[in-house]
Scaffold this motif. Structure first.
Motif, PDB file in Angstrom:
ATOM      1  N   GLN A  79      35.082  28.636  41.663  1.00 38.88           N
ATOM      2  CA  GLN A  79      34.831  29.777  40.765  1.00 38.88           C
ATOM      3  C   GLN A  79      35.043  29.424  39.292  1.00 38.88           C
ATOM      4  OE1 GLN A  79      36.098  30.617  44.039  1.00 38.88           O
ATOM      5  NE2 GLN A  79      33.953  31.152  44.311  1.00 38.88           N
ATOM      6  N   SER A  80      35.399  28.163  38.982  1.00 41.21           N
ATOM      7  CA  SER A  80      35.365  27.724  37.585  1.00 41.21           C
ATOM      8  C   SER A  80      33.909  27.665  37.110  1.00 41.21           C
ATOM      9  CB  SER A  80      35.999  26.331  37.443  1.00 41.21           C
ATOM     10  OG  SER A  80      37.378  26.385  37.727  1.00 41.21           O
ATOM     11  N   ALA A 117      30.287  32.328  40.458  1.00 44.20           N
ATOM     12  CA  ALA A 117      30.929  33.613  40.773  1.00 44.20           C
ATOM     13  C   ALA A 117      30.618  34.046  42.206  1.00 44.20           C
ATOM     14  CB  ALA A 117      30.444  34.675  39.801  1.00 44.20           C
ATOM     15  N   ARG A 118      31.400  35.016  42.675  1.00 44.33           N
ATOM     16  CA  ARG A 118      31.130  35.673  43.952  1.00 44.33           C
ATOM     17  C   ARG A 118      31.573  37.127  43.833  1.00 44.33           C
ATOM     18  NH1 ARG A 118      30.057  34.242  48.951  1.00 44.33           N
ATOM     19  NH2 ARG A 118      31.550  35.584  49.991  1.00 44.33           N
ATOM     20  N   THR A 123      35.892  38.846  40.624  1.00 42.34           N
ATOM     21  CA  THR A 123      35.507  38.569  39.227  1.00 42.34           C
ATOM     22  C   THR A 123      36.684  38.141  38.336  1.00 42.34           C
ATOM     23  OG1 THR A 123      33.564  39.943  39.405  1.00 42.34           O
ATOM     24  CG2 THR A 123      34.416  39.588  37.178  1.00 42.34           C
ATOM     25  N   ALA A 179      37.468  34.556  39.076  1.00 44.15           N
ATOM     26  CA  ALA A 179      36.451  33.660  38.503  1.00 44.15           C
ATOM     27  C   ALA A 179      36.619  33.561  36.988  1.00 44.15           C
ATOM     28  CB  ALA A 179      35.054  34.162  38.870  1.00 44.15           C
ATOM     29  N   LYS A 194      39.588  31.251  36.443  1.00 43.58           N
ATOM     30  CA  LYS A 194      39.309  29.851  36.794  1.00 43.58           C
ATOM     31  C   LYS A 194      38.273  29.242  35.850  1.00 43.58           C
ATOM     32  CE  LYS A 194      42.170  29.184  40.230  1.00 43.58           C
ATOM     33  NZ  LYS A 194      43.274  28.216  40.118  1.00 43.58           N
TER      34      LYS A 194
END
Ligand code: NDP
Length: 254
Positions: free
Chosen positions: A147-148, A151-152, A156, A159, A162
């Motif tokens: 998530q650096s 995204a998922r 949020t 992410a 990270k």
């Protein structure tokens, strides 16, 4: 060539090193010769982990301080350096996850994620790096994430934090590389730890993961040790500002 990865005589501080990935990284660095100091959220957790590491034959200490409080971090790092000696390697590993849809994400959870996953990286690094600068040597490894970069839904703030860890790594590289301090990051894909228990138990997630990851499986946390030993060792003396994905190829493909 073995000397390239030799950590004998080095002291490593691993935040959140009491279990999961942090514990294994502490154990891995220890097996390559480093003395390790692990932090946790409670003294009992930290001491239990250190005892376990010592049972593996390693030189280990467990400490507890609030990594999200600047004054406490400053006091703790000063005391550690006075009592134990210089910190040669810092792994900013401590991290938390909270899952909620964006539109109902609780503010308190946002604050907690940003404080632990992002602000603490800045605070602990600042105190440790200050001392590394005077010694003109050091290694800092920040644990980012898939998530650096990607995204998922429902994570949020994680992410966002990270992603910030990636840029903290680059910013720290810009300012610390001239002092012979190598700052790099590791971006793990999906690894089975307590943090991912709910995902590992979700059949739909597993189906998605096996298809989405070129390697077609979960990562084993042991598989992160090589990356950490490399980035902590003389083998990485000219590696600066890099984010090393250990993800079975996930970040490389759509
Ligand atoms: P775990 O939940 O298994 O362990 C988290 C560790 O962080 C624990 O030792 C915990 O301490 C510590 N911690 C949490 N909050 C704090 C705090 N406020 N102060 C100090 N320590 C704290 O997580 P993982 O091992 O899975 O994750 C480790 C790192 O790797 C995290 O940064 C995570 O974001 C990252 N990561 C993990 C992935 C995965 O698939 N598992 C994938 C990508 C990144 P205590 O034991 O006292 O609770």
């Amino acid at each position: 060539m073995h000397d390239l990865f030799d950590l004998t005589g080095k002291r490593a501080l691993i935040t959140g090193g009491a279990r999961g990935i942090g514990y294994l990284l502490a154990s891995g660095l220890g097996r390559y010769g480093a003395s390790v100091i692990v932090t946790a959220t409670t003294t009992a957790n930290a001491e239990r982990a250190a005892e376990q590491l010592r049972a593996e034959g390693l030189d280990a200490l467990g400490v507890c301080f609030d990594i999200t409080d600047g004054a406490e971090v400053s006091r703790a790092i000063e005391k550690l350096e006075q009592c134990q000696g210089p910190i040669d390697i810092l792994i900013n590993n401590a991290g938390i996850q909270r899952r909620h849809p964006l539109l109902s994400f609780p503010e308190a959870d946002w604050d907690e994620i940003i404080n632990v996953n992002q602000k603490a990286v800045f605070l602990v690094s600042q105190q440790v790096a200050k001392r590394m600068v005077t010694r003109r040597r050091g290694k800092i490894i920040n644990i980012g994430s898939m998530q650096s970069e990607l995204a998922r839904p429902n994570i949020t703030p994680y992410a966002a934090a990270k992603g910030a860890v990636k840029m903290l790594t680059r910013g720290m590289c810009a300012e610390l590389a001239p002092y012979n301090i190598q700052v790099n990051g590791i971006a793990p894909g999906y690894f089975k730890t307590e943090m991912t228990t709910s995902l590992a138990q979700d059949d739909a997630f597993n189906t998605w993961l096996f298809q989405r990851t070129p390697a077609g499986r979960w990562g084993d946390p042991q598989e992160l040790i090589g990356a950490a030993v490399f980035l902590a060792s003389p083998a990485a003396d000219f590696v600066n500002g890099h984010l090393l994905f250990v993800d079975g190829g996930m970040a490389a493909v759509v």
